[in-house]
Every structure is written in structure tokens, then in C-alpha cells.
Design a protein around this motif. Structure first.
Motif, PDB file in Angstrom:
ATOM      1  N   GLY A   1       0.672  -1.204   0.090  1.00 18.33           N
ATOM      2  CA  GLY A   1      -0.210  -0.032  -0.064  1.00 18.33           C
ATOM      3  C   GLY A   1       0.691   1.320   0.054  1.00 18.33           C
ATOM      4  N   LEU A   2       0.467   2.099  -0.862  1.00 17.95           N
ATOM      5  CA  LEU A   2       1.146   3.523  -1.036  1.00 17.95           C
ATOM      6  C   LEU A   2       0.470   4.465  -0.173  1.00 17.95           C
ATOM      7  CD1 LEU A   2       2.017   3.396  -4.832  1.00 17.95           C
ATOM      8  CD2 LEU A   2       3.810   3.055  -2.827  1.00 17.95           C
ATOM      9  N   ASN A   3       1.141   5.719   0.163  1.00 15.06           N
ATOM     10  CA  ASN A   3       0.466   6.735   1.101  1.00 15.06           C
ATOM     11  C   ASN A   3      -0.037   7.542   0.217  1.00 15.06           C
ATOM     12  OD1 ASN A   3       0.035   8.968   2.401  1.00 15.06           O
ATOM     13  ND2 ASN A   3       1.986   8.800   3.703  1.00 15.06           N
ATOM     14  N   MET A   4      -1.654   7.568   0.338  1.00 14.93           N
ATOM     15  CA  MET A   4      -2.434   8.600  -0.394  1.00 14.93           C
ATOM     16  C   MET A   4      -3.001   9.595   0.496  1.00 14.93           C
ATOM     17  SD  MET A   4      -5.118   7.983  -3.565  1.00 14.93           S
ATOM     18  CE  MET A   4      -6.490   7.879  -2.726  1.00 14.93           C
ATOM     19  N   GLY A   5      -2.825   9.170   1.887  1.00 17.64           N
ATOM     20  CA  GLY A   5      -3.352  10.063   2.807  1.00 17.64           C
ATOM     21  C   GLY A   5      -2.916  11.319   2.748  1.00 17.64           C
ATOM     22  N   HIS A   6      -1.273  11.463   2.783  1.00 19.96           N
ATOM     23  CA  HIS A   6      -0.585  12.735   2.486  1.00 19.96           C
ATOM     24  C   HIS A   6      -0.596  12.478   1.065  1.00 19.96           C
ATOM     25  CE1 HIS A   6       0.230  12.049   6.643  1.00 19.96           C
ATOM     26  NE2 HIS A   6       0.432  13.372   6.708  1.00 19.96           N
ATOM     27  N   TYR A   7      -1.018  13.412   0.311  1.00 18.45           N
ATOM     28  CA  TYR A   7      -1.176  13.428  -1.267  1.00 18.45           C
ATOM     29  C   TYR A   7       0.004  13.941  -1.609  1.00 18.45           C
ATOM     30  CZ  TYR A   7      -3.326  14.210  -5.757  1.00 18.45           C
ATOM     31  OH  TYR A   7      -3.851  14.320  -7.138  1.00 18.45           O
ATOM     32  N   ASN A   8       0.785  12.799  -2.527  1.00 20.30           N
ATOM     33  CA  ASN A   8       1.922  13.239  -3.201  1.00 20.30           C
ATOM     34  C   ASN A   8       2.131  12.201  -4.330  1.00 20.30           C
ATOM     35  OD1 ASN A   8       4.485  13.829  -4.171  1.00 20.30           O
ATOM     36  ND2 ASN A   8       5.195  14.540  -1.841  1.00 20.30           N
ATOM     37  N   PRO A   9       1.300  12.238  -5.305  1.00 21.54           N
ATOM     38  CA  PRO A   9       1.569  11.297  -6.553  1.00 21.54           C
ATOM     39  C   PRO A   9       2.946  11.101  -6.838  1.00 21.54           C
ATOM     40  CG  PRO A   9      -0.391  12.965  -6.796  1.00 21.54           C
ATOM     41  CD  PRO A   9       0.514  13.495  -5.468  1.00 21.54           C
ATOM     42  N   SER A  10       3.721  12.265  -7.123  1.00 17.99           N
ATOM     43  CA  SER A  10       5.113  12.195  -7.527  1.00 17.99           C
ATOM     44  C   SER A  10       6.052  11.300  -6.784  1.00 17.99           C
ATOM     45  CB  SER A  10       5.554  13.411  -7.833  1.00 17.99           C
ATOM     46  OG  SER A  10       7.032  13.480  -8.489  1.00 17.99           O
ATOM     47  N   LEU A  11       6.076  11.656  -5.443  1.00 20.98           N
ATOM     48  CA  LEU A  11       6.814  11.074  -4.488  1.00 20.98           C
ATOM     49  C   LEU A  11       6.461   9.450  -4.200  1.00 20.98           C
ATOM     50  CD1 LEU A  11       9.111  11.039  -2.332  1.00 20.98           C
ATOM     51  CD2 LEU A  11       7.390  11.697  -0.538  1.00 20.98           C
ATOM     52  N   ASN A  12       5.274   9.354  -4.300  1.00 20.58           N
ATOM     53  CA  ASN A  12       4.890   7.988  -4.166  1.00 20.58           C
ATOM     54  C   ASN A  12       4.946   7.024  -5.607  1.00 20.58           C
ATOM     55  OD1 ASN A  12       3.474   7.375  -1.515  1.00 20.58           O
ATOM     56  ND2 ASN A  12       2.892   9.340  -1.758  1.00 20.58           N
ATOM     57  N   ALA A  13       5.025   7.601  -6.605  1.00 13.87           N
ATOM     58  CA  ALA A  13       5.393   7.001  -7.735  1.00 13.87           C
ATOM     59  C   ALA A  13       6.654   6.685  -7.933  1.00 13.87           C
ATOM     60  CB  ALA A  13       4.945   7.928  -9.249  1.00 13.87           C
ATOM     61  N   LYS A  14       7.737   7.333  -7.222  1.00 14.13           N
ATOM     62  CA  LYS A  14       8.838   7.031  -7.194  1.00 14.13           C
ATOM     63  C   LYS A  14       8.933   5.991  -6.227  1.00 14.13           C
ATOM     64  CE  LYS A  14      10.731  11.563  -7.843  1.00 14.13           C
ATOM     65  NZ  LYS A  14      11.429  12.915  -7.212  1.00 14.13           N
ATOM     66  N   GLU A  15       8.338   5.904  -5.259  1.00 11.82           N
ATOM     67  CA  GLU A  15       8.273   4.809  -4.250  1.00 11.82           C
ATOM     68  C   GLU A  15       7.852   3.446  -4.821  1.00 11.82           C
ATOM     69  OE1 GLU A  15       6.133   3.463  -0.113  1.00 11.82           O
ATOM     70  OE2 GLU A  15       5.729   5.353  -0.881  1.00 11.82           O
ATOM     71  N   ALA A  16       6.971   3.512  -5.703  1.00 11.21           N
ATOM     72  CA  ALA A  16       6.376   2.378  -6.354  1.00 11.21           C
ATOM     73  C   ALA A  16       7.314   1.665  -7.236  1.00 11.21           C
ATOM     74  CB  ALA A  16       5.187   2.760  -7.326  1.00 11.21           C
ATOM     75  N   VAL A  17       8.086   2.690  -8.026  1.00  6.89           N
ATOM     76  CA  VAL A  17       9.324   2.051  -8.845  1.00  6.89           C
ATOM     77  C   VAL A  17      10.180   1.348  -8.082  1.00  6.89           C
ATOM     78  CG1 VAL A  17      11.296   2.748 -10.240  1.00  6.89           C
ATOM     79  CG2 VAL A  17       8.988   3.855 -10.581  1.00  6.89           C
ATOM     80  N   TYR A  18      10.667   1.869  -6.777  1.00  9.52           N
ATOM     81  CA  TYR A  18      11.646   1.104  -5.716  1.00  9.52           C
ATOM     82  C   TYR A  18      11.162  -0.012  -5.618  1.00  9.52           C
ATOM     83  CZ  TYR A  18      15.619   0.494  -3.159  1.00  9.52           C
ATOM     84  OH  TYR A  18      16.649   0.062  -2.467  1.00  9.52           O
ATOM     85  N   VAL A  19       9.844  -0.229  -5.054  1.00  9.21           N
ATOM     86  CA  VAL A  19       9.282  -1.464  -4.474  1.00  9.21           C
ATOM     87  C   VAL A  19       9.307  -2.547  -5.758  1.00  9.21           C
ATOM     88  CG1 VAL A  19       7.097  -2.489  -3.436  1.00  9.21           C
ATOM     89  CG2 VAL A  19       7.987  -0.340  -2.631  1.00  9.21           C
ATOM     90  N   SER A  20       8.542  -1.969  -6.902  1.00  8.17           N
ATOM     91  CA  SER A  20       8.313  -2.858  -7.952  1.00  8.17           C
ATOM     92  C   SER A  20      10.003  -3.317  -8.219  1.00  8.17           C
ATOM     93  CB  SER A  20       7.987  -2.216  -9.093  1.00  8.17           C
ATOM     94  OG  SER A  20       7.929  -3.129 -10.340  1.00  8.17           O
ATOM     95  N   ASN A  21      10.898  -2.694  -8.407  1.00 10.70           N
ATOM     96  CA  ASN A  21      12.391  -3.025  -8.495  1.00 10.70           C
ATOM     97  C   ASN A  21      12.986  -4.041  -7.758  1.00 10.70           C
ATOM     98  OD1 ASN A  21      12.456  -1.641 -10.904  1.00 10.70           O
ATOM     99  ND2 ASN A  21      13.522  -0.164 -10.226  1.00 10.70           N
ATOM    100  N   ALA A  22      12.595  -3.811  -6.330  1.00  8.98           N
ATOM    101  CA  ALA A  22      13.121  -4.538  -5.127  1.00  8.98           C
ATOM    102  C   ALA A  22      12.477  -5.919  -5.211  1.00  8.98           C
ATOM    103  CB  ALA A  22      13.024  -3.923  -4.021  1.00  8.98           C
ATOM    104  N   LEU A  23      10.906  -6.023  -5.304  1.00  9.88           N
ATOM    105  CA  LEU A  23      10.333  -7.242  -5.345  1.00  9.88           C
ATOM    106  C   LEU A  23      10.416  -7.986  -6.756  1.00  9.88           C
ATOM    107  CD1 LEU A  23       8.545  -8.149  -2.862  1.00  9.88           C
ATOM    108  CD2 LEU A  23       9.355  -5.881  -2.840  1.00  9.88           C
ATOM    109  N   GLY A  24      10.153  -7.385  -7.906  1.00  6.34           N
ATOM    110  CA  GLY A  24      10.416  -8.258  -9.276  1.00  6.34           C
ATOM    111  C   GLY A  24       9.041  -8.855  -9.156  1.00  6.34           C
ATOM    112  N   THR A  25       9.129  -9.950  -9.682  1.00  7.46           N
ATOM    113  CA  THR A  25       7.838 -10.962  -9.702  1.00  7.46           C
ATOM    114  C   THR A  25       7.144 -11.332  -8.556  1.00  7.46           C
ATOM    115  OG1 THR A  25       9.042 -12.879  -9.653  1.00  7.46           O
ATOM    116  CG2 THR A  25       8.914 -11.873 -11.780  1.00  7.46           C
ATOM    117  N   ASN A  26       7.814 -10.892  -7.407  1.00  8.79           N
ATOM    118  CA  ASN A  26       7.163 -11.253  -5.969  1.00  8.79           C
ATOM    119  C   ASN A  26       6.045 -10.048  -5.647  1.00  8.79           C
ATOM    120  OD1 ASN A  26       8.426 -13.745  -5.470  1.00  8.79           O
ATOM    121  ND2 ASN A  26      10.259 -12.555  -4.525  1.00  8.79           N
ATOM    122  N   LEU A  27       6.023  -9.139  -6.637  1.00 12.47           N
ATOM    123  CA  LEU A  27       5.008  -8.000  -6.233  1.00 12.47           C
ATOM    124  C   LEU A  27       3.508  -8.676  -6.904  1.00 12.47           C
ATOM    125  CD1 LEU A  27       4.192  -5.173  -5.337  1.00 12.47           C
ATOM    126  CD2 LEU A  27       4.934  -4.511  -7.598  1.00 12.47           C
TER     127      LEU A  27
END
Length: 505
Positions: free
Chosen positions: A161-187
């Protein structure tokens, strides 16, 4: 309570004859199939008959000719708060061997969900964790550790789950990229925000914030993430009270955004988020196993399934527990919660839900797996998860089960897998019950695995199949109670406030 459970007097004789028969088959490969069948019949004749009925009468009829939904191979699930990664960094780790073993006991595949209310309060730093980094921050160190842990499970996937309570689409998109790269097919999937209907209550959105405001915010997050990760798997809306917010949140969300998600998600708690006033186990157990849970909830789950399947989507309960807000000591960590959890998993499975993620931590009352005095230990809900697995679980097909309860507080569920029929019976009543089981096809034998404890208030001494989880996290249910059947109808005695899994062959 357990005076109804009698040992199988013929078990040891049966095992001895099995060994003799196997030896004979090895020494005499010329034995014809019909002779082998005769040996098998001889073996079965040594099994004792089922005990006579000695409880109040109920019955269940199983139609083995009409298999239905297949239970997903990743049905088992666990859920943790986002900030728990930082609050207790020694728990969700790749070197926590006992925790990993206990997860693997539940199945080769499953889902770990990271989110909860703290996901809307935890800020992505885009850098490593330092000694002065707060637990309200999420770092690359945390995600790397989480990714290693998920990988070490050997087949489980992550919903994050990404943070949408503190609205910051750009920052959380960067987080999504890092999570996706770290997890790979386990996401397995990314989610935006947690329980969106509560965002205004927590002061993270203005009063009157509703599904339209949420869908607008969600769409901006989707675009921001997909600009960087075009194939990012998404889920939502991760609503609270999923079973009674269908028209308010789930349906509008699915109607408008179904093409963007792979999973419809939401939460469920046995107390429906209502305050628990009573403190004695009997009263609270009665409240979480009330008519709401056993009559209304299945109907609502059926409606969710209808909505999801209308858009060819699966749905999943991504956060769940007996009592909300961490649970209640003496209730959520006691045996009664195991009976509730086993029932709820089957209610979701019968209504084509793809899984249930039980919420927890190392210390919360309702957690399936806890840490006590430094040791990783199972809580009652964990034993319910084992009972679900041994009751057919992932990969089995649901069979129609028609229960005649005669006013008693009990349930029954059935499925089939690898030519066997599995029936799970849960007796929430204060009376011992004798289930008459009517099968459409005759069975030769049955094996019983019981989920028991001294009382619904018991926190220790819980067993499934007569066994407990070892200190190293391993589990084996053993041989169970075996009886000859040789008919379409048999009787299974289920003591008060216990459950049993019956395997018919």
C-alpha cells in the motif's frame, strides 16, 4: 468437553496389516489388480466403525457430483502495518527461520499484505535508514529487507500500500518504482491508500470526502505510477467494512476503474468495527459469531462476488481479524477466535473469494503468529489456518453442502481434491453435536482431524489433529482418527466449541 473423542482401537492393528500387505506386494509383483483390491478390502475391514452418535442431532448433505469454485492457490494470507517494518525490524526478516517455516506450513503460495492505517502516515524518504530515522519514515533499507523476506518464503507474493493520505503522487510513484524493482515478480499488486472512507475522519481529507473524491485522487496516482511503470499491477479500493459498503464504495469504484485493477480488495472484522463492551469471553464470542456473521455476511460476500465477476475480477479480503483495532486480550488471542476464523475463511471460499489476509504483528492480540518471550509462536488463528489447509484448502473445488442445524450454532463446508472429499464442521454451540453426513457417493473410509482446546478462552493447549507447532515452526497433523464407512451415510461427533476436518475416501 473432549470426552466424546475416543481413540481408534483398530489403528495399530490397521497399520501393522498395511505394512504386511505392502511387503507382500513388493515380494509378489504378479498379484493381479483384483487381488490387490481384495487386500485393500481386507485392510479396510480392520478399521473400527465410526463411534455411535452421542450428541444432539444435526445433519449435512454433500453433493459430490457438482464441484464449483476452485479455491485459489494463494488463498492463505497475512497482513501487517507499513510502519511495522521499522517498528520491529527483527520480525519480517529473511533470517527469521521459525516465522518462515510457519508461513510455509500454510502453503507453498500465499499473500503478504503491507498497508493499514499507517500506510497513509508513513513517508517515503528515497534513501537508506539512519539511526535517527523515525518509524514514520519508509526507507530503501526497509524495502530491501522486506523484499528479501518475501523472497525467502519461497512462493508468497506481496500486496503493498502506497501513502495517499498525504497526497503526493510524484513521490509515491518513485516509491512504487523502488518497491517494484526490489520485489520483481514477487510483487502481487500496489494499492493507493487505506480505508478511504475514513480519510476525512483522520483529518487527511476535508469533511464530505467520498468515493468520487477518492476515485479522482486514485486516478491521479494511477497515472503517476503508470507513467513510470506501465504494467504496474494495481488493486483497490481496500475499503473498511467491505461486506456492507458495496454500494457506497466498492461498486462505484469497480464500475469506473475496473479496467485498471487486477483485484478488488477490502477489509472485514468480526465485530464490524463496533466497540466491544463486554469483557467475558462468552459474551464477546457470541457477539462475533452472531446472526450478522453467519447469515448476513455470506449474503454480502455473494454480492461482492457478483460485482467482481461482472468485471472478470477476483476479490480478496486484504485485512481481517476477529475484533478491530488490534483485537481484545482474552478474546482475539483465545481459542474462540480460531473457530471464528475457520468459519470466515470458508465463508469467503464458498463465495469465490481469492483469499483472506489476517492482520497482525508480533504482539497484537489478533495476530496469527506472535513473539512471546523471544520465541515465535502460533496463536489460535494460525491453527484455524492450518485446519483450512488440511480441510482441502488451496486447489480444491467447493462442493454444495446443505446443513440442517436444528437450531444449533454450527456450520459445515465441503470440497473435493485429488479424488477425496473434505468436510469441515464447526460447532460453536454449547452442546455436543452429532453430524449425520449424507454423501452422494459412498465412502470407504474417513479420517478425522480435530481442532480443539480446553475452552473458548484457552490461549494455550490448542491442537489440530492432536498436534501442535514445534519450537522450530514445523507442523504435522499425524494420522488422525480413522474409521471404516462403506456407505453414503455416517455419523461424526463434534464436541461443543470445537471443529473437525473429515477426509472421505
Amino acid at each position: 468437553m473432549n470426552s466424546m473423542i475416543k481413540p481408534s482401537n483398530g489403528i495399530f492393528l490397521y497399520l501393522g496389516i498395511v505394512l504386511i500387505a505392502l511387503s507382500a506386494c513388493q515380494k509378489s509383483p504378479e498379484l493381479a489388480p483384483e487381488k490387490l483390491a481384495g487386500v485393500q478390502q481386507s485392510i479396510l475391514s480392520t478399521l473400527p466403525p465410526p463411534p455411535v452418535a452421542n450428541g444432539q442431532a444435526v445433519s449435512v448433505s454433500i453433493n459430490q457430483t457438482q464441484p464449483g469454485f476452485t479455491i485459489a492457490d494463494n488463498f492463505a494470507g497475512l497482513s501487517y502495518e507499513t510502519n511495522y517494518i521499522a517498528r520491529d525490524p527483527s520480525f519480517l526478516r529473511a533470517d527469521n527461520a521459525v516465522l518462515l517455516q510457519m508461513i510455509q506450513n500454510l502453503g507453498a503460495n500465499g499473500v503478504i499484505r503491507i498497508g493499514g492505517g499507517s500506510s497513509d502516515e508513513t513517508i517515503w524518504t528515497s534513501g537508506p535508514r539512519y539511526s535517527n530515522t523515525g518509524i514514520d519514515s519508509l526507507t530503501t533499507t526497509d524495502i530491501n529487507q522486506l523484499a528479501a523476506f518475501v523472497s525467502a518464503t519461497g512462493g508468497w507474493k506481496l500486496i503493498f500500500g502506497l501513502n495517499m493520505g498525504h497526497y503526493n503522487p510524484s513521490l509515491n510513484a518513485k516509491e512504487a518504482v523502488y518497491v517494484s524493482n526490489a520485489l520483481g515478480t514477487n510483487l502481487y499488486a500496489l494499492q493507493f491508500g487505506n480505508e478511504p472512507a475514513s480519510l476525512s475522519e483522520s483529518g487527511l481529507r476535508p469533511p464530505g470526502y467520498d468515493v468520487n473524491g477518492y476515485m479522482a485522487d486514485w486516478s491521479v496516482y494511477r497515472d503517476s505510477v503508470r507513467n513510470r511503470l506501465p504494467l504496474a499491477p494495481l488493486a483497490g479500493p481496500d475499503v473498511s467494512k467491505m461486506t456492507n459498503s458495496i454500494s457506497v464504495f466498492s461498486k462505484p469504484f469497480a464500475d469506473n476503474l475496473h479496467a485498471d485493477i487486477k483485484l478488488l480488495s477490502g477489509h472485514y472484522y468480526g465485530n464490524g468495527y463496533s466497540p466491544i463492551v463486554a469483557t467475558d469471553p462468552e459474551s464477546v464470542f457470541d457477539s462475533i459469531t452472531s446472526i450478522k456473521t453467519y447469515k448476513t455476511t455470506p449474503v454480502q460476500l455473494g454480492k461482492i462476488n457478483t460485482l467482481a465477476t461482472s468485471y472478470s475480477l477476483p476479490y480478496r479480503i486484504t485485512e481481517c481479524g476477529s475484533v478491530s483495532k488490534g483485537g481484545v486480550a482474552g478474546i482475539s488471542d483465545a481459542f474462540g477466535s480460531a473457530l471464528w476464523a475457520l468459519d470466515f475463511m470458508w465463508q469467503v471460499a464458498v463465495n469465490n473469494g481469492r483469499g483472506v489476509d489476517f492482520h497482525g504483528s508480533a504482539t497484537s492480540n489478533y495476530t496469527p503468529i506472535a513473539r512471546t518471550n523471544g520465541a515465535i509462536v502460533p496463536r489460535p488463528t494460525y491453527y484455524a489456518m492450518l485446519a483450512f489447509k488440511y480441510g482441502g484448502g488451496s486447489g480444491s473445488q467447493i462442493l454444495p453442502a446443505t446443513l440442517t442445524a436444528n437450531g444449533k450454532l454450527c456450520t459445515a463446508y465441503a470440497c473435493t481434491k485429488n479424488g477425496k472429499t473434505y468436510v469441515t464442521m464447526v460447532n460453536r454451540d454449547q452442546s455436543d453435536l452429532s453430524y449425520t453426513v449424507n454423501l452422494s457417493n459412498a465412502a470407504t473410509q474417513m479420517t478425522l482431524y480435530r481442532l480443539t482446546a480446553a475452552s473458548i478462552a484457552a490461549k494455550t493447549g490448542i491442537t489440530f489433529g492432536g498436534a501442535t507447532v514445534s519450537a522450530s515452526g514445523t507442523f504435522s497433523a499425524g494420522a488422525g482418527e480413522q474409521y471404516a464407512v462403506g456407505a453414503n451415510t455416517t455419523v461424526v461427533n463434534v464436541p461443543a466449541r470445537t471443529a473437525v476436518v473429515v477426509v472421505f475416501e
